[in-house]
Design a protein around this motif. Sequence first.
Motif, PDB file in Angstrom:
ATOM      1  N   ARG A   1      35.623  32.623  36.757  1.00 50.03           N
ATOM      2  CA  ARG A   1      36.513  33.762  36.548  1.00 50.03           C
ATOM      3  C   ARG A   1      37.707  33.662  37.496  1.00 50.03           C
ATOM      4  NH1 ARG A   1      33.749  39.207  39.179  1.00 50.03           N
ATOM      5  NH2 ARG A   1      33.959  38.614  41.365  1.00 50.03           N
ATOM      6  N   ALA A   2      38.750  34.411  37.180  1.00 51.93           N
ATOM      7  CA  ALA A   2      39.892  34.569  38.078  1.00 51.93           C
ATOM      8  C   ALA A   2      39.575  35.690  39.058  1.00 51.93           C
ATOM      9  CB  ALA A   2      41.152  34.894  37.285  1.00 51.93           C
ATOM     10  N   ASN A   3      39.963  35.512  40.313  1.00 52.33           N
ATOM     11  CA  ASN A   3      39.652  36.513  41.334  1.00 52.33           C
ATOM     12  C   ASN A   3      40.539  37.745  41.261  1.00 52.33           C
ATOM     13  OD1 ASN A   3      37.418  35.406  42.704  1.00 52.33           O
ATOM     14  ND2 ASN A   3      38.743  33.975  43.807  1.00 52.33           N
ATOM     15  N   GLN A   4      41.734  37.625  40.690  1.00 50.37           N
ATOM     16  CA  GLN A   4      42.647  38.762  40.542  1.00 50.37           C
ATOM     17  C   GLN A   4      43.781  38.349  39.629  1.00 50.37           C
ATOM     18  OE1 GLN A   4      44.704  36.193  43.045  1.00 50.37           O
ATOM     19  NE2 GLN A   4      45.764  37.952  42.182  1.00 50.37           N
TER      20      GLN A   4
ATOM     21  N   GLU B   1      36.785  44.631  34.883  1.00 46.24           N
ATOM     22  CA  GLU B   1      36.602  45.402  36.108  1.00 46.24           C
ATOM     23  C   GLU B   1      36.041  44.477  37.182  1.00 46.24           C
ATOM     24  OE1 GLU B   1      34.231  48.825  35.332  1.00 46.24           O
ATOM     25  OE2 GLU B   1      35.564  49.596  33.764  1.00 46.24           O
ATOM     26  N   LEU B   2      36.911  43.988  38.034  1.00 46.84           N
ATOM     27  CA  LEU B   2      36.498  43.063  39.078  1.00 46.84           C
ATOM     28  C   LEU B   2      35.689  43.770  40.156  1.00 46.84           C
ATOM     29  CD1 LEU B   2      39.862  41.123  39.509  1.00 46.84           C
ATOM     30  CD2 LEU B   2      37.812  40.331  38.314  1.00 46.84           C
ATOM     31  N   GLU B   3      34.862  43.004  40.824  1.00 41.82           N
ATOM     32  CA  GLU B   3      34.077  43.534  41.940  1.00 41.82           C
ATOM     33  C   GLU B   3      34.946  43.479  43.192  1.00 41.82           C
ATOM     34  OE1 GLU B   3      29.917  41.753  40.141  1.00 41.82           O
ATOM     35  OE2 GLU B   3      31.335  40.488  41.229  1.00 41.82           O
TER      36      GLU B   3
ATOM     37  N   VAL C   1      46.292  34.801  55.182  1.00 40.67           N
ATOM     38  CA  VAL C   1      47.015  34.972  53.919  1.00 40.67           C
ATOM     39  C   VAL C   1      46.744  33.761  53.038  1.00 40.67           C
ATOM     40  CG1 VAL C   1      49.255  35.251  52.817  1.00 40.67           C
ATOM     41  CG2 VAL C   1      48.789  36.373  55.002  1.00 40.67           C
ATOM     42  N   ILE C   2      46.036  33.993  51.943  1.00 43.51           N
ATOM     43  CA  ILE C   2      45.682  32.928  51.013  1.00 43.51           C
ATOM     44  C   ILE C   2      46.562  32.993  49.780  1.00 43.51           C
ATOM     45  CG2 ILE C   2      43.819  31.977  49.592  1.00 43.51           C
ATOM     46  CD1 ILE C   2      41.858  33.341  51.568  1.00 43.51           C
TER      47      ILE C   2
ATOM     48  N   SER D   1      40.650  41.716  47.015  1.00 46.76           N
ATOM     49  CA  SER D   1      39.991  40.769  46.121  1.00 46.76           C
ATOM     50  C   SER D   1      39.250  39.709  46.934  1.00 46.76           C
ATOM     51  CB  SER D   1      41.018  40.094  45.208  1.00 46.76           C
ATOM     52  OG  SER D   1      41.832  39.207  45.962  1.00 46.76           O
ATOM     53  N   ALA D   2      38.506  38.861  46.234  1.00 53.13           N
ATOM     54  CA  ALA D   2      37.726  37.822  46.904  1.00 53.13           C
ATOM     55  C   ALA D   2      38.607  36.822  47.635  1.00 53.13           C
ATOM     56  CB  ALA D   2      36.845  37.097  45.886  1.00 53.13           C
TER      57      ALA D   2
END
Length: 207
Positions: free
Chosen positions: A97-100, A108-110, A160-161, A189-190
């Motif tokens: 999945r995409a993280n954001q 609905e992301l965790e 910062v990623i 986000s992750a």
Amino acid sequence: MSEKLSRGCSSSSHNKSAATGGDVITTRISKSLSFYLRHGGKKKGLHLDQQGWASFQNLKTLPEFSKLSSDVIRELVHNCPKQRFAVKDEGGELFIRANQGHSLQEVELELEELSAENLPSVVVHGTYMRHWDAIKATGLNCMSRAHIHFAPGLPDSTGVISGMRRTCQLHIYVDAAAAIADGFKFYRSANNVILCPGDAAGYLPAR
């Protein structure tokens, strides 16, 4: 929302070596994954569950990914400098999945909800000068995505990623604690991108 203007940011002064063929292929796969997992997958026959996960076997039915192995997907996810994706093994099957960054409202992301107590010290949105007049007038906007994206600092800052393009010409610093006090929600986000859905119309207004 408080603003600070930073012009001409993030342009590198050193010469970068030419991209290798492998880099070009990896970039192409990453961009295709971003599109399918964040935006257009459902229209192309990719099934995403409520948390945005897609099975690798389903992904391989799409022409762009038909020749990819699970090892290539795992390596791409592991080596992605912006950590855009996540993988998991479940029931003997690989999922990704995409993280954001989704425009799909049903995903609905965790996400970790943030409070004034655990906000990063900096919450900054990167954009371009052509948008400045509109932002001053109406505030920041989700546009086609589910959230407004922020970073916990400028590119290359510690921690910062992702969350901002290096080519941004304008940095808008937000008083997220004050926004939370006004009823706005912020999430992490992750891959450490700070996200805000804005108000009912998707705006975080200036004040």
